[in-house]
Design a protein around this motif. Structure first.
Motif, PDB file in Angstrom:
ATOM      1  N   THR A   1       0.846  -1.304   0.006  1.00 14.15           N
ATOM      2  CA  THR A   1       0.097  -0.131   0.126  1.00 14.15           C
ATOM      3  C   THR A   1       1.056   1.378   0.088  1.00 14.15           C
ATOM      4  OG1 THR A   1      -1.656  -1.079   1.164  1.00 14.15           O
ATOM      5  CG2 THR A   1      -1.519   1.218   1.189  1.00 14.15           C
TER       6      THR A   1
ATOM      7  N   LEU B   1       0.841   4.004  -2.929  1.00 15.24           N
ATOM      8  CA  LEU B   1       0.591   5.555  -2.709  1.00 15.24           C
ATOM      9  C   LEU B   1       1.601   6.412  -2.934  1.00 15.24           C
ATOM     10  CD1 LEU B   1      -0.984   4.973   1.096  1.00 15.24           C
ATOM     11  CD2 LEU B   1      -2.160   5.823  -1.222  1.00 15.24           C
TER      12      LEU B   1
ATOM     13  N   GLN C   1       1.386   7.036  -6.762  1.00 20.11           N
ATOM     14  CA  GLN C   1      -0.015   7.710  -6.842  1.00 20.11           C
ATOM     15  C   GLN C   1       0.530   9.322  -6.798  1.00 20.11           C
ATOM     16  OE1 GLN C   1      -3.226   6.625  -4.850  1.00 20.11           O
ATOM     17  NE2 GLN C   1      -3.054   4.500  -5.565  1.00 20.11           N
TER      18      GLN C   1
ATOM     19  N   ARG D   1      -3.011  12.756   1.417  1.00 23.04           N
ATOM     20  CA  ARG D   1      -3.712  11.584   1.644  1.00 23.04           C
ATOM     21  C   ARG D   1      -2.778  10.447   2.219  1.00 23.04           C
ATOM     22  NH1 ARG D   1      -7.325  13.421  -3.210  1.00 23.04           N
ATOM     23  NH2 ARG D   1      -9.241  14.534  -2.329  1.00 23.04           N
ATOM     24  N   ALA D   2      -1.853  10.422   1.345  1.00 26.81           N
ATOM     25  CA  ALA D   2      -0.841   9.426   1.407  1.00 26.81           C
ATOM     26  C   ALA D   2      -0.067   9.398   2.853  1.00 26.81           C
ATOM     27  CB  ALA D   2       0.364   9.415   0.307  1.00 26.81           C
TER      28      ALA D   2
ATOM     29  N   THR E   1       0.367   6.604   5.504  1.00 24.61           N
ATOM     30  CA  THR E   1       1.501   5.937   5.809  1.00 24.61           C
ATOM     31  C   THR E   1       2.058   6.405   7.311  1.00 24.61           C
ATOM     32  OG1 THR E   1       2.806   7.869   4.778  1.00 24.61           O
ATOM     33  CG2 THR E   1       2.123   5.846   3.277  1.00 24.61           C
TER      34      THR E   1
END
Length: 406
Positions: A282, A286, A289, A321-322, A326
Protein backbone atom coordinates in the motif's frame (compact mmCIF):
# COMPACT_ATOMS: atom_id res chain seq x y z
CA UNK A 1 14.22 8.51 -22.15
CA UNK A 2 15.96 6.37 -19.55
CA UNK A 3 13.85 3.44 -18.35
CA UNK A 4 13.35 2.43 -14.74
CA UNK A 5 15.12 -0.84 -15.47
CA UNK A 6 18.17 1.08 -16.68
CA UNK A 7 18.07 3.41 -13.68
CA UNK A 8 17.83 0.51 -11.24
CA UNK A 9 20.71 -1.27 -12.96
CA UNK A 10 22.81 1.85 -12.63
CA UNK A 11 22.20 2.37 -8.91
CA UNK A 12 21.67 -1.22 -7.71
CA UNK A 13 25.36 -1.89 -6.95
CA UNK A 14 25.62 1.30 -4.87
CA UNK A 15 22.36 0.61 -3.04
CA UNK A 16 23.43 -2.98 -2.32
CA UNK A 17 26.70 -1.76 -0.81
CA UNK A 18 24.78 0.78 1.27
CA UNK A 19 22.47 -1.96 2.56
CA UNK A 20 25.42 -4.10 3.61
CA UNK A 21 26.70 -1.37 5.90
CA UNK A 22 23.39 -0.21 7.37
CA UNK A 23 23.44 -2.22 10.60
CA UNK A 24 27.01 -1.23 11.45
CA UNK A 25 26.28 2.44 10.82
CA UNK A 26 23.15 2.21 12.95
CA UNK A 27 24.86 0.46 15.87
CA UNK A 28 27.89 2.75 15.85
CA UNK A 29 26.10 5.96 14.78
CA UNK A 30 28.43 6.36 11.83
CA UNK A 31 27.29 9.06 9.43
CA UNK A 32 26.99 7.82 5.83
CA UNK A 33 29.48 10.18 4.19
CA UNK A 34 30.77 7.42 1.92
CA UNK A 35 27.26 6.38 0.90
CA UNK A 36 26.26 9.94 -0.03
CA UNK A 37 29.42 10.42 -2.05
CA UNK A 38 29.01 7.05 -3.81
CA UNK A 39 25.47 8.00 -4.83
CA UNK A 40 26.67 11.39 -6.07
CA UNK A 41 29.43 9.79 -8.13
CA UNK A 42 26.88 7.40 -9.64
CA UNK A 43 24.78 10.40 -10.71
CA UNK A 44 21.99 10.23 -8.16
CA UNK A 45 21.90 14.01 -7.93
CA UNK A 46 21.19 14.25 -11.66
CA UNK A 47 18.27 11.81 -11.83
CA UNK A 48 15.69 14.52 -12.60
CA UNK A 49 17.96 16.66 -14.76
CA UNK A 50 17.10 16.57 -18.47
CA UNK A 51 19.43 14.44 -20.58
CA UNK A 52 20.45 17.50 -22.58
CA UNK A 53 21.59 19.13 -19.31
CA UNK A 54 23.78 16.17 -18.40
CA UNK A 55 21.18 14.32 -16.33
CA UNK A 56 19.26 11.06 -16.51
CA UNK A 57 15.89 12.57 -17.46
CA UNK A 58 13.85 10.51 -14.98
CA UNK A 59 10.17 11.01 -14.32
CA UNK A 60 8.87 11.52 -10.80
CA UNK A 61 7.60 7.95 -10.84
CA UNK A 62 11.07 6.63 -11.65
CA UNK A 63 12.71 8.84 -9.04
CA UNK A 64 10.20 7.63 -6.46
CA UNK A 65 10.93 3.98 -7.20
CA UNK A 66 14.64 4.65 -6.68
CA UNK A 67 13.91 6.46 -3.41
CA UNK A 68 11.87 3.49 -2.15
CA UNK A 69 14.70 1.11 -3.08
CA UNK A 70 17.20 3.34 -1.32
CA UNK A 71 15.03 3.72 1.79
CA UNK A 72 14.64 -0.05 2.04
CA UNK A 73 18.44 -0.23 2.18
CA UNK A 74 18.90 2.70 4.57
CA UNK A 75 16.04 5.02 5.50
CA UNK A 76 18.42 7.90 6.20
CA UNK A 77 19.72 8.24 2.66
CA UNK A 78 16.63 9.46 0.74
CA UNK A 79 15.96 12.05 3.40
CA UNK A 80 19.53 13.31 3.11
CA UNK A 81 18.81 13.96 -0.60
CA UNK A 82 15.43 15.61 0.05
CA UNK A 83 16.68 19.19 -0.13
CA UNK A 84 18.72 18.42 -3.25
CA UNK A 85 15.69 16.93 -4.99
CA UNK A 86 13.55 19.99 -4.27
CA UNK A 87 16.34 22.37 -5.32
CA UNK A 88 16.74 20.59 -8.65
CA UNK A 89 12.99 20.71 -9.24
CA UNK A 90 12.99 24.45 -8.69
CA UNK A 91 15.82 24.82 -11.20
CA UNK A 92 13.74 23.15 -13.89
CA UNK A 93 11.06 25.84 -13.80
CA UNK A 94 12.64 28.91 -12.19
CA UNK A 95 12.21 32.15 -14.16
CA UNK A 96 15.83 33.07 -13.36
CA UNK A 97 17.51 31.78 -16.51
CA UNK A 98 21.13 32.55 -15.63
CA UNK A 99 20.68 31.05 -12.16
CA UNK A 100 19.16 27.94 -13.74
CA UNK A 101 21.95 27.41 -16.25
CA UNK A 102 24.72 27.97 -13.71
CA UNK A 103 23.27 25.53 -11.21
CA UNK A 104 22.26 22.93 -13.77
CA UNK A 105 25.93 22.79 -14.77
CA UNK A 106 27.05 22.47 -11.16
CA UNK A 107 24.52 19.73 -10.44
CA UNK A 108 25.57 17.88 -13.61
CA UNK A 109 29.17 18.13 -12.40
CA UNK A 110 28.23 16.42 -9.13
CA UNK A 111 27.43 19.21 -6.67
CA UNK A 112 25.27 18.09 -3.73
CA UNK A 113 22.77 20.52 -2.21
CA UNK A 114 21.53 20.40 1.38
CA UNK A 115 18.65 22.10 3.12
CA UNK A 116 18.70 24.94 5.66
CA UNK A 117 15.27 26.49 6.06
CA UNK A 118 14.13 25.78 9.59
CA UNK A 119 14.91 27.71 12.75
CA UNK A 120 14.09 26.88 16.34
CA UNK A 121 13.67 29.04 19.40
CA UNK A 122 11.68 32.25 19.61
CA UNK A 123 11.65 33.16 15.91
CA UNK A 124 8.26 34.53 14.90
CA UNK A 125 6.08 32.49 12.58
CA UNK A 126 6.56 33.72 9.03
CA UNK A 127 9.88 35.38 9.85
CA UNK A 128 13.52 34.35 9.53
CA UNK A 129 16.30 35.13 11.97
CA UNK A 130 18.90 34.29 9.33
CA UNK A 131 19.71 37.45 7.38
CA UNK A 132 21.22 38.19 4.01
CA UNK A 133 23.04 41.35 2.97
CA UNK A 134 23.87 41.95 -0.70
CA UNK A 135 26.60 44.36 -1.69
CA UNK A 136 27.72 44.52 -5.29
CA UNK A 137 28.62 41.11 -6.65
CA UNK A 138 28.80 39.47 -3.24
CA UNK A 139 26.40 38.61 -0.44
CA UNK A 140 26.75 37.55 3.19
CA UNK A 141 24.49 35.32 5.28
CA UNK A 142 24.40 35.43 9.07
CA UNK A 143 22.24 33.30 11.32
CA UNK A 144 21.56 29.87 12.76
CA UNK A 145 19.53 27.03 11.23
CA UNK A 146 18.40 23.68 12.62
CA UNK A 147 16.84 20.62 10.93
CA UNK A 148 19.41 21.15 8.17
CA UNK A 149 18.90 17.70 6.67
CA UNK A 150 21.54 16.76 4.15
CA UNK A 151 23.71 19.84 4.61
CA UNK A 152 26.23 17.97 6.75
CA UNK A 153 27.13 15.98 3.63
CA UNK A 154 26.59 18.66 0.99
CA UNK A 155 28.67 21.17 -0.96
CA UNK A 156 26.05 23.93 -0.79
CA UNK A 157 22.94 24.62 1.25
CA UNK A 158 19.62 25.88 -0.05
CA UNK A 159 19.06 28.46 2.70
CA UNK A 160 15.95 30.52 3.46
CA UNK A 161 16.99 34.04 4.45
CA UNK A 162 15.49 37.45 5.10
CA UNK A 163 16.70 40.80 3.79
CA UNK A 164 16.71 44.07 5.70
CA UNK A 165 13.40 45.09 4.11
CA UNK A 166 11.72 41.91 5.36
CA UNK A 167 11.59 40.19 1.97
CA UNK A 168 12.58 36.54 1.89
CA UNK A 169 15.03 34.87 -0.45
CA UNK A 170 16.78 31.65 -1.25
CA UNK A 171 20.55 31.89 -0.80
CA UNK A 172 22.68 29.02 -2.06
CA UNK A 173 25.58 29.10 0.39
CA UNK A 174 28.91 27.31 -0.18
CA UNK A 175 29.42 25.22 2.94
CA UNK A 176 33.17 24.70 2.77
CA UNK A 177 34.31 28.01 4.22
CA UNK A 178 35.49 29.21 7.60
CA UNK A 179 32.35 31.30 8.10
CA UNK A 180 30.14 28.17 8.14
CA UNK A 181 30.00 25.76 11.07
CA UNK A 182 28.08 22.50 10.71
CA UNK A 183 27.26 20.39 13.75
CA UNK A 184 25.99 16.85 13.96
CA UNK A 185 23.83 17.66 16.98
CA UNK A 186 20.58 16.06 15.80
CA UNK A 187 19.36 14.12 18.86
CA UNK A 188 16.20 12.52 17.49
CA UNK A 189 15.56 8.90 18.39
CA UNK A 190 15.09 8.04 14.71
CA UNK A 191 16.64 8.99 11.38
CA UNK A 192 19.78 9.52 13.44
CA UNK A 193 22.17 9.58 10.51
CA UNK A 194 20.54 12.27 8.36
CA UNK A 195 22.80 15.06 9.61
CA UNK A 196 19.71 17.00 10.66
CA UNK A 197 21.63 19.34 12.93
CA UNK A 198 22.75 22.95 13.23
CA UNK A 199 24.43 25.29 10.76
CA UNK A 200 25.81 28.61 11.97
CA UNK A 201 26.54 31.25 9.32
CA UNK A 202 28.89 34.02 10.47
CA UNK A 203 28.90 36.37 7.50
CA UNK A 204 29.17 33.43 5.13
CA UNK A 205 30.09 34.59 1.65
CA UNK A 206 28.37 33.75 -1.60
CA UNK A 207 27.83 35.31 -5.02
CA UNK A 208 25.03 37.85 -5.13
CA UNK A 209 23.66 36.09 -8.22
CA UNK A 210 22.96 33.07 -6.01
CA UNK A 211 20.33 34.98 -4.04
CA UNK A 212 16.87 34.82 -5.61
CA UNK A 213 13.41 35.84 -4.34
CA UNK A 214 11.57 33.14 -2.43
CA UNK A 215 8.27 34.19 -4.01
CA UNK A 216 9.48 32.64 -7.29
CA UNK A 217 9.78 29.18 -5.72
CA UNK A 218 7.90 26.42 -7.56
CA UNK A 219 4.32 25.99 -6.41
CA UNK A 220 4.20 22.24 -5.80
CA UNK A 221 7.28 22.14 -3.57
CA UNK A 222 5.43 21.02 -0.42
CA UNK A 223 4.15 17.97 -2.29
CA UNK A 224 7.68 17.19 -3.47
CA UNK A 225 9.12 17.45 0.04
CA UNK A 226 6.33 15.19 1.32
CA UNK A 227 6.79 12.71 -1.53
CA UNK A 228 10.32 11.99 -0.34
CA UNK A 229 9.04 11.22 3.15
CA UNK A 230 6.28 8.99 1.76
CA UNK A 231 8.91 7.12 -0.25
CA UNK A 232 10.97 6.75 2.93
CA UNK A 233 7.93 5.25 4.67
CA UNK A 234 7.41 2.87 1.74
CA UNK A 235 11.04 1.81 1.91
CA UNK A 236 10.87 1.25 5.66
CA UNK A 237 7.75 -0.89 5.19
CA UNK A 238 9.55 -2.93 2.52
CA UNK A 239 12.50 -3.45 4.86
CA UNK A 240 10.16 -4.50 7.67
CA UNK A 241 8.55 -7.04 5.33
CA UNK A 242 11.94 -8.39 4.28
CA UNK A 243 13.32 -8.63 7.82
CA UNK A 244 10.14 -10.16 9.24
CA UNK A 245 9.91 -12.73 6.44
CA UNK A 246 13.55 -13.77 6.78
CA UNK A 247 13.36 -14.03 10.57
CA UNK A 248 10.16 -16.11 10.56
CA UNK A 249 11.48 -18.43 7.86
CA UNK A 250 14.68 -19.03 9.83
CA UNK A 251 13.13 -19.40 13.27
CA UNK A 252 13.31 -22.91 14.81
CA UNK A 253 12.24 -22.33 18.41
CA UNK A 254 8.49 -22.44 18.94
CA UNK A 255 6.15 -21.85 21.87
CA UNK A 256 4.24 -24.70 23.48
CA UNK A 257 1.06 -22.65 23.20
CA UNK A 258 1.61 -21.78 19.56
CA UNK A 259 -0.22 -23.29 16.62
CA UNK A 260 2.46 -25.32 14.84
CA UNK A 261 5.79 -27.03 15.38
CA UNK A 262 7.40 -24.67 12.86
CA UNK A 263 6.94 -20.92 13.15
CA UNK A 264 6.70 -20.58 9.38
CA UNK A 265 3.55 -22.73 9.49
CA UNK A 266 1.84 -20.97 12.40
CA UNK A 267 -1.34 -19.34 10.99
CA UNK A 268 -1.30 -16.46 13.49
CA UNK A 269 2.29 -15.57 12.61
CA UNK A 270 1.50 -15.83 8.91
CA UNK A 271 -1.38 -13.41 9.47
CA UNK A 272 1.05 -10.89 10.94
CA UNK A 273 3.33 -11.28 7.91
CA UNK A 274 0.35 -10.81 5.63
CA UNK A 275 -0.60 -7.58 7.35
CA UNK A 276 2.95 -6.28 7.07
CA UNK A 277 3.08 -7.20 3.39
CA UNK A 278 -0.20 -5.39 2.77
CA UNK A 279 1.14 -2.22 4.38
CA UNK A 280 4.34 -2.35 2.34
CA UNK A 281 2.43 -2.78 -0.92
CA UNK A 282 0.00 0.00 0.00
CA UNK A 283 2.76 2.45 0.93
CA UNK A 284 4.60 1.84 -2.34
CA UNK A 285 1.40 2.24 -4.35
CA UNK A 286 0.57 5.49 -2.58
CA UNK A 287 4.06 6.83 -3.27
CA UNK A 288 3.52 6.06 -6.94
CA UNK A 289 0.17 7.85 -6.98
CA UNK A 290 1.70 10.95 -5.41
CA UNK A 291 4.50 10.88 -7.98
CA UNK A 292 1.94 10.80 -10.80
CA UNK A 293 0.08 13.79 -9.34
CA UNK A 294 3.31 15.77 -9.02
CA UNK A 295 4.27 14.85 -12.58
CA UNK A 296 0.97 16.38 -13.72
CA UNK A 297 1.63 19.50 -11.63
CA UNK A 298 5.07 19.86 -13.21
CA UNK A 299 3.57 19.55 -16.71
CA UNK A 300 0.91 22.16 -15.89
CA UNK A 301 3.40 24.83 -14.82
CA UNK A 302 2.96 27.86 -17.03
CA UNK A 303 -0.46 26.81 -18.27
CA UNK A 304 -2.07 29.24 -15.86
CA UNK A 305 -5.71 29.45 -14.92
CA UNK A 306 -7.80 26.46 -13.88
CA UNK A 307 -5.50 23.83 -15.40
CA UNK A 308 -2.46 24.82 -13.33
CA UNK A 309 -4.48 25.48 -10.18
CA UNK A 310 -6.25 22.10 -10.37
CA UNK A 311 -2.95 20.27 -10.86
CA UNK A 312 -1.42 21.98 -7.84
CA UNK A 313 -4.44 21.14 -5.70
CA UNK A 314 -4.38 17.52 -6.86
CA UNK A 315 -0.67 17.14 -6.05
CA UNK A 316 -1.06 18.63 -2.59
CA UNK A 317 -4.11 16.52 -1.77
CA UNK A 318 -2.47 13.35 -3.07
CA UNK A 319 0.59 13.89 -0.89
CA UNK A 320 -1.55 14.75 2.13
CA UNK A 321 -3.75 11.68 1.76
CA UNK A 322 -0.74 9.41 1.41
CA UNK A 323 0.91 11.05 4.40
CA UNK A 324 -2.14 10.43 6.60
CA UNK A 325 -2.17 6.73 5.70
CA UNK A 326 1.56 5.96 5.80
CA UNK A 327 2.14 7.95 8.99
CA UNK A 328 -0.22 5.60 10.80
CA UNK A 329 0.25 2.26 9.06
CA UNK A 330 4.02 2.08 8.64
CA UNK A 331 4.94 2.64 12.32
CA UNK A 332 2.26 0.08 13.21
CA UNK A 333 3.76 -2.45 10.78
CA UNK A 334 7.19 -1.83 12.29
CA UNK A 335 5.68 -2.72 15.68
CA UNK A 336 3.82 -5.75 14.36
CA UNK A 337 7.17 -7.19 13.26
CA UNK A 338 7.89 -7.99 16.91
CA UNK A 339 4.57 -9.83 17.25
CA UNK A 340 5.90 -12.36 14.76
CA UNK A 341 9.17 -12.98 16.60
CA UNK A 342 10.44 -13.89 20.04
CA UNK A 343 12.30 -11.92 22.67
CA UNK A 344 15.55 -12.28 20.75
CA UNK A 345 14.21 -9.79 18.22
CA UNK A 346 14.56 -6.92 20.70
CA UNK A 347 18.28 -7.44 21.19
CA UNK A 348 20.31 -4.47 20.11
CA UNK A 349 22.45 -6.57 17.80
CA UNK A 350 19.52 -6.99 15.42
CA UNK A 351 18.71 -3.25 15.40
CA UNK A 352 15.15 -4.09 14.36
CA UNK A 353 13.89 -1.23 16.49
CA UNK A 354 15.33 1.19 13.93
CA UNK A 355 12.37 0.56 11.66
CA UNK A 356 9.82 1.87 14.17
CA UNK A 357 12.06 4.70 15.34
CA UNK A 358 12.71 5.84 11.79
CA UNK A 359 9.07 5.49 10.71
CA UNK A 360 7.79 7.37 13.75
CA UNK A 361 10.35 10.15 13.23
CA UNK A 362 9.42 10.55 9.57
CA UNK A 363 5.74 10.66 10.56
CA UNK A 364 6.47 13.52 12.97
CA UNK A 365 7.94 15.90 10.40
CA UNK A 366 4.75 17.49 9.16
CA UNK A 367 1.78 16.91 11.49
CA UNK A 368 -0.59 14.65 9.58
CA UNK A 369 -3.54 15.68 11.73
CA UNK A 370 -3.49 19.14 10.13
CA UNK A 371 -3.24 17.60 6.69
CA UNK A 372 -6.22 15.36 7.44
CA UNK A 373 -8.22 18.42 8.43
CA UNK A 374 -7.30 20.16 5.19
CA UNK A 375 -8.41 17.12 3.20
CA UNK A 376 -11.73 17.15 5.03
CA UNK A 377 -12.17 20.87 4.44
CA UNK A 378 -11.63 20.32 0.72
CA UNK A 379 -14.00 17.38 0.53
CA UNK A 380 -16.81 19.12 2.37
CA UNK A 381 -16.37 22.79 1.55
CA UNK A 382 -14.07 22.86 -1.47
CA UNK A 383 -11.42 24.75 0.52
CA UNK A 384 -8.03 24.59 -1.19
CA UNK A 385 -5.19 23.18 0.94
CA UNK A 386 -2.28 25.37 1.91
CA UNK A 387 0.70 24.94 -0.39
CA UNK A 388 3.22 26.44 2.02
CA UNK A 389 3.26 26.78 5.77
CA UNK A 390 5.45 28.12 8.52
CA UNK A 391 6.20 27.43 12.15
CA UNK A 392 7.24 29.68 15.01
CA UNK A 393 5.92 31.90 17.74
CA UNK A 394 3.05 34.31 17.15
CA UNK A 395 4.02 37.95 17.24
CA UNK A 396 3.19 41.19 15.53
CA UNK A 397 4.13 39.89 12.13
CA UNK A 398 2.29 37.10 10.36
CA UNK A 399 3.18 35.86 6.89
CA UNK A 400 2.13 32.40 5.81
CA UNK A 401 4.33 32.49 2.71
CA UNK A 402 7.47 31.23 4.42
CA UNK A 403 7.38 27.43 4.47
CA UNK A 404 9.48 25.23 6.70
CA UNK A 405 10.08 21.72 5.30
CA UNK A 406 10.94 20.04 8.61
Amino acid sequence: MTTLTELRARFAPVIETIAQGTLDRERERTLPHGAVRALAEAGFGTVRLPVEAGGLGATFGQLTSLLVDLAAADANLPQIWRGHIAFVEDLLITPHAEFRQRWLRRIADGAVIGNAWSEIGSVERGSQGTKVAVEGEHAEVTGRKFYTTGSYFADYSDTLVEAADGSQHIAVVPLVQAAVTRSDDWDGFGQKLTGTGTIVYDRARLDAQDVIPFEDRFGYQTAVYQLVLIAVHAGIAAAVREDATAAVAARTRTYSHGNADRVREDPQILQVLGEISAVAATAEALAGQVAEAIEEAARAVGAGGEEERSALVAAELASARAQVVTSRLVPEAATRLFDALGASAVRETSALDRHWRNARTVASHNPWVYKAREIGAFEVNGTEPGYQWSIGTVGSREDASAPVPV
